[in-house]
Design a protein around this motif. Structure first.
Motif, PDB file in Angstrom:
ATOM      1  N   ALA B 335       0.833  -1.202   0.000  1.00 47.87           N
ATOM      2  CA  ALA B 335       0.000   0.000   0.000  1.00 47.87           C
ATOM      3  C   ALA B 335       0.867   1.251   0.000  1.00 47.87           C
ATOM      4  CB  ALA B 335      -0.930  -0.015   1.207  1.00 47.87           C
ATOM      5  N   CYS B 336       1.986   1.204   0.726  1.00 45.11           N
ATOM      6  CA  CYS B 336       2.884   2.362   0.766  1.00 45.11           C
ATOM      7  C   CYS B 336       3.557   2.581  -0.586  1.00 45.11           C
ATOM      8  CB  CYS B 336       3.960   2.168   1.836  1.00 45.11           C
ATOM      9  SG  CYS B 336       3.319   2.108   3.490  1.00 45.11           S
ATOM     10  N   ALA B 339       1.315   3.980  -3.363  1.00 44.22           N
ATOM     11  CA  ALA B 339       0.970   5.397  -3.271  1.00 44.22           C
ATOM     12  C   ALA B 339       1.927   6.248  -4.098  1.00 44.22           C
ATOM     13  CB  ALA B 339       0.988   5.834  -1.813  1.00 44.22           C
ATOM     14  N   TYR B 340       3.113   5.702  -4.415  1.00 46.85           N
ATOM     15  CA  TYR B 340       4.083   6.469  -5.197  1.00 46.85           C
ATOM     16  C   TYR B 340       4.214   5.954  -6.622  1.00 46.85           C
ATOM     17  CZ  TYR B 340       5.302   9.012  -1.138  1.00 46.85           C
ATOM     18  OH  TYR B 340       5.220   9.841  -0.065  1.00 46.85           O
ATOM     19  N   GLY B 349      -4.587   3.868  -4.172  1.00 48.22           N
ATOM     20  CA  GLY B 349      -4.139   5.226  -3.924  1.00 48.22           C
ATOM     21  C   GLY B 349      -4.482   5.701  -2.532  1.00 48.22           C
ATOM     22  N   PRO B 350      -3.889   6.808  -2.138  1.00 47.34           N
ATOM     23  CA  PRO B 350      -4.134   7.322  -0.797  1.00 47.34           C
ATOM     24  C   PRO B 350      -5.530   7.911  -0.659  1.00 47.34           C
ATOM     25  CG  PRO B 350      -2.775   8.835  -2.046  1.00 47.34           C
ATOM     26  CD  PRO B 350      -2.996   7.646  -2.916  1.00 47.34           C
TER      27      PRO B 350
END
Lengths: 306, 398
Positions: B335-336, B339-340, B349-350
């Protein structure tokens, strides 16, 4: 069915509702702040395990404190990855649930290797309201409960007051309803959302500990059995209001208590029906709530009606 | 651009490092030697053809669930109901196979029983998925919660089924159905292992989704996730999108139910879904909603589970549930990283982590006065989670 059985069912329902109320109030703050915590199940089961473990060392109160602590730690971690690393909060929530279920099982199996008997700890002692508990019918229901049930009721009032009368409560509501305006008025959106999740995490951990340290006295893997998801449903059903959350929790707990106690009686439905009823009714109430909310929404805004 | 890439690589490296540290810490905490543990893990997946076969067998259900979740997740529809759909698919497949077999007095050939099982399983899973889809379309019932609750109802149905109409005639320690007729069983693909023909099905589905990615339907779903109103003009109404994507995932999960019965266990067991539904969701996200990534991620998940059993027997103290912990850490890491990632699927996405000003696009007017409708509104926000996120990334897209 006899009166005694109904008294037992209702008294049991209040006890079963307590963990849902604790976790539900926490999630109420989270959802009022416009967020959602799908990690509740993981936080509750970690609280349930840590609670028993700590209670076996330092007694039930330490167990409850440990439950709060582990929920807080998980919430801090979630805040970190969601706010600092911009991860999706639904995915992170599901991951925390996976992590909690796995880690609690792992630690439990280390603590009690298979073949050894499970550790049972002393549960939170009943205070004993003396003669009041001896009143027929009302006594056992209202005055014979664990102190945790009274604590849950007290917390309901506190949560209501915090939400209504404090600066923090108003900030949470403002952030949840209109973050842009809230920010313009000087409310720190991220900080408020993060604080709400900390409350949610601490109370979810406490709720988990209440299940084990409050009534059962021991831990088994998957002991929460989806309670975290029920909490989410209850909070949506109760529109994040303390009173609504309490009613939703009582409904689920009543059905669960009914299922537990009435299986043994003359009613001849399959036991699976009794076990499924709480989930089924929760789903039905969720549908009704969603339908009403949709109607209210389309009456007032007429947007997104497609 | 380069700063962006560097940050992503740093993140990826930190995630890998974090997983190694967590795994190492857990092994040491269990009083074992990490080197012995890792050796056990490798042996658990590779020391014999049978064990390699077990990795494949475990990857099949996870892979199919994850692959068929692609459309739903691409459209931002979060179905967590695979677990229950597998169960209903398995019940339907088992019931249908026994019914057809008894109609033909036990002479039904494989060529008949395989399609019967497959179709019945798919129908069961698909029907189970239509209920939350209907509730989501008609009354905006949050599909995450409805599918989660339905999983418990499916578990109740399975328990009852195994005690009553599909119960084994023999006295058994755990509830189970009778053994399927020989002709209904999926034959083994690799001799000496349990690896069955379902593996080919995974490849077929993966290829199908690989081709599907370039289709107009796929684009419509992506547009739906980011710009529902634009998608409407392209013909993707909310109803059509939710029904079709959840149907695909339901069909896939139902087929998995049949495969687990006919290919692995030869009978219906209480553990038929066994966490496969949740693993499938995690694998779909881990694989970045791309078919090849998903197949690799499914193999990795399955190998982790099998390897952890090897680690348990090699060290003697490390419980095999270490695999579940690592999967959870891994999913957080994914998930982290996502996000990028510019091309990341909308669902990864966040959300809610942006400056307040970014959120305005998501907010519907407040009904019912101050604090009066935050829940209803949050529902709306969940439904369009991806919206504001995509607005951010749209600019950087090729």
């Amino acid at each position: 069915m006899s009166v005694e059985l109904w008294v037992a069912i209702i008294a049991g329902a209040l006890a079963l509702a307590a963990p849902l109320v604790f976790a539900g109030i926490g999630e109420g703050f989270v959802e009022r702040a416009g967020r959602i915590n799908l990690g509740i199940e993981g936080m509750m089961i970690m609280g349930a395990f840590t609670g028993v473990w700590a209670a076996s060392i330092g007694g039930p109160l330490l167990g409850l404190a440990a439950g709060v602590a582990v929920g807080l730690v998980l919430a801090v971690g979630m805040n970190l990855v969601i706010y600092r690393l911009h991860a999706n909060e639904i995915v992170v929530g599901l991951a925390v649930t996976m992590l909690g279920l796995g880690l609690s099982t792992y630690l439990y199996q280390l603590w009690i290797p298979s073949g050894q008997t499970n550790v049972t700890v002393q549960t939170v002692p009943r205070t004993g309201l003396g003669p009041l508990a001896d009143i027929p019918v009302v006594g056992p229901i209202l005055f014979g409960q664990s102190p945790l049930v009274y604590a849950a009721a007290l917390l309901l009032v506190v949560a209501w007051a915090v939400m209504r009368f404090t600066r923090f409560g108003l900030a949470v509501q403002a952030v949840g309803t209109d973050p842009a305006s809230a920010a313009l008025r000087g409310v720190r959106v991220q900080k408020t959302g993060a604080s709400a999740l900390l409350i949610g995490g601490a109370l979810a951990g406490l709720g988990g500990a209440v299940i084990t340290v409050g009534t059962i006295g021991s831990f088994t893997p998957d002991i929460t059995a989806g309670r975290g998801y029920i909490v989410l449903a209850v909070v949506i059903m109760g529109r994040s209001r303390p009173i609504g959350i309490a009613l939703g929790a009582l409904l689920f707990a009543f059905l669960q208590s009914f299922a537990l106690l009435s299986q043994s009686t003359a009613l001849t439905l399959p036991s699976e029906v009794y076990q499924s009823i709480p989930y089924l009714v929760t789903l039905v109430v969720l549908v009704i709530t969603s339908r009403n909310q949709l109607r209210r929404l389309s009456r007032t805004t007429r947007v997104r009606a497609t | 651009m380069s700063a962006f890439d560097r940050r992503r690589w740093v993140l990826t490296a930190s995630v890998v490092l974090a997983i190694l540290v967590v795994a190492g810490a857990l092994i040491v905490f269990a009083g074992a030697d990490p080197v012995v543990g890792i050796q056990g893990l490798v042996e658990g997946v590779s020391s014999s053809p049978y064990r390699v076969g077990e990795v494949l067998v475990g990857a099949v259900p996870i892979g199919i669930v994850a692959l068929t979740l692609i459309p739903a997740l691409r459209a931002g529809v979060f179905s967590v109901g695979a677990e229950g759909q597998i169960v209903v698919g398995a019940i339907a497949a088992t019931g249908a196979v026994f019914a057809v077999d008894s109609l033909l007095q036990g002479t039904a050939p494989s060529i008949l029983l395989w399609p019967v099982g497959l179709l019945a399983g798919a129908a069961g899973g698909g029907a189970m998925a239509m209920l939350p889809a209907f509730l989501a379309v008609r009354w905006r019932v949050n599909e995450i919660l409805s599918t989660l609750l339905l999983n418990y109802l499916a578990a109740g149905l399975l328990g009852w089924t195994l005690r009553t109409w599909l119960a084994s005639p023999d006295e058994t320690a755990t509830p189970q159905s009778a053994k399927l007729p020989e002709a209904a069983a999926l034959p083994s693909l690799i001799p000496g292992t349990r690896a069955h023909w379902g593996i080919l099905l995974v490849i077929v589905i993966a290829v199908a989704f690989f081709l599907w990615r370039r289709s107009a339907a796929s684009t419509r779903l992506t547009v739906f996730a980011s710009r529902p109103k634009l998608a409407l003009r392209l013909g993707a109404t909310r109803a059509r999108t939710v029904y079709s994507t959840m149907l695909v995932s339901g069909l896939g999960a139902g087929v998995v139910g049949w495969i687990q019965v006919a290919g692995v266990n030869d009978r219906l067991l209480n553990s038929v879904s066994g966490g496969v539904g949740f693993s499938g969701l995690a694998v779909a996200l881990l694989g970045g909603l791309a078919p090849i990534g998903i197949v690799l991620a499914a193999l990795f998940f399955s190998a982790l589970t099998a390897g952890a059993v090897g680690m348990q027997s090699a060290t003697g103290t490390v419980p095999s549930s270490i695999a579940e912990v690592i999967k959870g850490v891994l999913l957080i890491g994914v998930a982290c990283i996502a996000a990028y990632q510019r091309s990341a699927a909308a669902v990864l996405g966040p959300v809610g982590a942006k400056d307040a000003a970014d959120d305005t696009a998501v907010l519907a007017p407040e009904p019912g006065g101050a604090g009066g409708g935050s829940v209803a509104e949050r529902e709306v926000t969940i439904g369009t989670l991806a919206e504001s996120e995509h607005a951010e990334h749209e600019g950087g897209r090729p």
